[in-house]
Design a protein around this motif. Structure first.
Motif, PDB file in Angstrom:
ATOM      1  N   UNK A   1       0.843  -1.204   0.000  1.00 27.65           N
ATOM      2  CA  UNK A   1       0.000   0.000   0.000  1.00 27.65           C
ATOM      3  C   UNK A   1       0.878   1.253   0.000  1.00 27.65           C
ATOM      4  N   UNK A   2       1.939   1.235   0.796  1.00 34.22           N
ATOM      5  CA  UNK A   2       2.859   2.377   0.797  1.00 34.22           C
ATOM      6  C   UNK A   2       3.493   2.563  -0.579  1.00 34.22           C
ATOM      7  N   UNK A   3       3.899   1.443  -1.200  1.00 29.45           N
ATOM      8  CA  UNK A   3       4.493   1.528  -2.540  1.00 29.45           C
ATOM      9  C   UNK A   3       3.497   2.117  -3.534  1.00 29.45           C
ATOM     10  N   UNK A   4       2.257   1.679  -3.458  1.00 25.87           N
ATOM     11  CA  UNK A   4       1.234   2.173  -4.383  1.00 25.87           C
ATOM     12  C   UNK A   4       0.982   3.659  -4.158  1.00 25.87           C
ATOM     13  N   UNK A   5       0.961   4.068  -2.883  1.00 25.16           N
ATOM     14  CA  UNK A   5       0.750   5.485  -2.592  1.00 25.16           C
ATOM     15  C   UNK A   5       1.930   6.322  -3.072  1.00 25.16           C
ATOM     16  N   UNK A   6       3.146   5.803  -2.882  1.00 21.01           N
ATOM     17  CA  UNK A   6       4.338   6.505  -3.348  1.00 21.01           C
ATOM     18  C   UNK A   6       4.322   6.633  -4.869  1.00 21.01           C
ATOM     19  N   UNK A   7       3.939   5.558  -5.536  1.00 22.27           N
ATOM     20  CA  UNK A   7       3.858   5.578  -6.996  1.00 22.27           C
ATOM     21  C   UNK A   7       2.819   6.593  -7.469  1.00 22.27           C
ATOM     22  N   UNK A   8       1.684   6.622  -6.818  1.00 18.25           N
ATOM     23  CA  UNK A   8       0.639   7.581  -7.180  1.00 18.25           C
ATOM     24  C   UNK A   8       1.136   9.006  -6.945  1.00 18.25           C
ATOM     25  N   UNK A   9       1.874   9.232  -5.848  1.00 19.19           N
ATOM     26  CA  UNK A   9       2.417  10.560  -5.554  1.00 19.19           C
ATOM     27  C   UNK A   9       3.415  10.968  -6.632  1.00 19.19           C
ATOM     28  N   UNK A  10       4.271  10.047  -7.020  1.00 21.98           N
ATOM     29  CA  UNK A  10       5.284  10.362  -8.040  1.00 21.98           C
ATOM     30  C   UNK A  10       4.622  10.667  -9.385  1.00 21.98           C
ATOM     31  N   UNK A  11       3.581   9.916  -9.713  1.00 13.28           N
ATOM     32  CA  UNK A  11       2.887  10.173 -10.971  1.00 13.28           C
ATOM     33  C   UNK A  11       2.248  11.548 -10.962  1.00 13.28           C
ATOM     34  N   UNK A  12       1.619  11.884  -9.855  1.00 12.19           N
ATOM     35  CA  UNK A  12       0.951  13.183  -9.782  1.00 12.19           C
ATOM     36  C   UNK A  12       1.965  14.321  -9.728  1.00 12.19           C
ATOM     37  N   UNK A  13       3.167  14.047  -9.205  1.00  9.06           N
ATOM     38  CA  UNK A  13       4.209  15.062  -9.084  1.00  9.06           C
ATOM     39  C   UNK A  13       4.990  15.227 -10.383  1.00  9.06           C
ATOM     40  N   UNK A  14       4.758  14.348 -11.350  1.00  7.72           N
ATOM     41  CA  UNK A  14       5.486  14.434 -12.604  1.00  7.72           C
ATOM     42  C   UNK A  14       6.808  13.717 -12.549  1.00  7.72           C
ATOM     43  N   UNK A  15       7.026  12.937 -11.543  1.00 10.81           N
ATOM     44  CA  UNK A  15       8.289  12.218 -11.395  1.00 10.81           C
ATOM     45  C   UNK A  15       8.245  10.885 -12.108  1.00 10.81           C
ATOM     46  N   UNK A  16       9.177  10.022 -11.754  1.00 17.44           N
ATOM     47  CA  UNK A  16       9.283   8.717 -12.380  1.00 17.44           C
ATOM     48  C   UNK A  16       8.124   7.843 -11.918  1.00 17.44           C
ATOM     49  N   UNK A  17       7.477   7.207 -12.891  1.00 15.21           N
ATOM     50  CA  UNK A  17       6.337   6.362 -12.548  1.00 15.21           C
ATOM     51  C   UNK A  17       6.689   4.893 -12.679  1.00 15.21           C
ATOM     52  N   UNK A  18       7.932   4.590 -12.997  1.00 16.50           N
ATOM     53  CA  UNK A  18       8.352   3.208 -13.151  1.00 16.50           C
ATOM     54  C   UNK A  18       8.513   2.587 -11.769  1.00 16.50           C
ATOM     55  N   UNK A  19       7.890   1.450 -11.542  1.00 15.04           N
ATOM     56  CA  UNK A  19       7.936   0.828 -10.216  1.00 15.04           C
ATOM     57  C   UNK A  19       9.305   0.251  -9.901  1.00 15.04           C
ATOM     58  N   UNK A  20      10.086  -0.081 -10.917  1.00 10.34           N
ATOM     59  CA  UNK A  20      11.413  -0.636 -10.665  1.00 10.34           C
ATOM     60  C   UNK A  20      12.348   0.406 -10.054  1.00 10.34           C
ATOM     61  N   UNK A  21      12.169   1.644 -10.428  1.00 11.91           N
ATOM     62  CA  UNK A  21      13.065   2.700  -9.943  1.00 11.91           C
ATOM     63  C   UNK A  21      12.393   3.550  -8.874  1.00 11.91           C
ATOM     64  N   UNK A  22      11.427   2.994  -8.211  1.00  8.95           N
ATOM     65  CA  UNK A  22      10.641   3.765  -7.255  1.00  8.95           C
ATOM     66  C   UNK A  22      11.524   4.330  -6.138  1.00  8.95           C
ATOM     67  N   UNK A  23      12.401   3.506  -5.599  1.00  4.46           N
ATOM     68  CA  UNK A  23      13.205   3.961  -4.477  1.00  4.46           C
ATOM     69  C   UNK A  23      14.649   4.266  -4.877  1.00  4.46           C
ATOM     70  N   UNK A  24      14.907   4.358  -6.172  1.00  5.72           N
ATOM     71  CA  UNK A  24      16.259   4.659  -6.608  1.00  5.72           C
ATOM     72  C   UNK A  24      16.508   6.153  -6.689  1.00  5.72           C
ATOM     73  N   UNK A  25      15.466   6.945  -6.569  1.00  6.28           N
ATOM     74  CA  UNK A  25      15.648   8.387  -6.537  1.00  6.28           C
ATOM     75  C   UNK A  25      15.605   8.825  -5.082  1.00  6.28           C
ATOM     76  N   UNK A  26      16.550   9.646  -4.730  1.00  5.10           N
ATOM     77  CA  UNK A  26      16.640  10.097  -3.347  1.00  5.10           C
ATOM     78  C   UNK A  26      16.205  11.538  -3.251  1.00  5.10           C
ATOM     79  N   UNK A  27      15.846  11.913  -2.059  1.00  7.42           N
ATOM     80  CA  UNK A  27      15.390  13.272  -1.817  1.00  7.42           C
ATOM     81  C   UNK A  27      16.510  14.246  -2.168  1.00  7.42           C
TER      82      UNK A  27
END
Length: 149
Positions: A111-137
């Protein structure tokens, strides 16, 4: 049901009956053809009228059959569209129920992964699930594009 045997006719009697039928047919034909009132330019009007009536009757029955078939086709098309709408409605309901089931049965991490993915999509960031946590703040996601220039 009983069958009656035909009595055997001699060849002379059969020949006499055949000649009698031919004679009667020829007499009828002569009446039609030699009667000046009924004959116009050599046409047999009675036969032509019979043929026209038969043709009109055939056309009428054909038209009725075509109309009946058209009505049947229209009814079947209507039923088919209704069945297609019901099938589409069932498919949509199944998809909705499946999504609800996944939503309810989802584990906390997923659920956290799905929410993070949805946040990234809405933010215009990477939407690929493989690289979800490869981008750092604080990481620059458009660095490659900038370096190309």
């Amino acid at each position: 049901m009983s069958f009656q045997a035909r009595r055997e006719m001699s060849t002379q009697e059969r020949e006499r009956l055949r000649i009698e039928r031919l004679r009667k047919r020829n007499e009828d034909r002569e009446k039609r053809l030699l009667n000046a009132k009924l004959r116009i330019y050599g046409r047999d009007n009675e036969i032509l009228e019979q043929q026209n009536k038969a043709k009109a009757e055939r056309e009428r029955t054909e038209k009725e059959r075509d109309l009946a078939m058209d009505a049947k086709r229209a009814e079947e098309a209507k039923m088919l569209s209704i069945m297609e709408k019901e099938r589409e409605k069932e498919r949509m309901m199944d998809a909705y129920q499946l999504a609800e089931f996944h939503k309810r049965q989802q584990q906390a991490k997923a659920q956290r992964d799905a929410e993070e993915l949805a946040y990234r999509k809405s933010d215009g960031g990477v939407a690929n699930t493989d690289t979800l946590f490869l981008q750092f703040h604080g990481e620059d996601s458009s660095k490659k594009e900038r370096l190309k220039m």
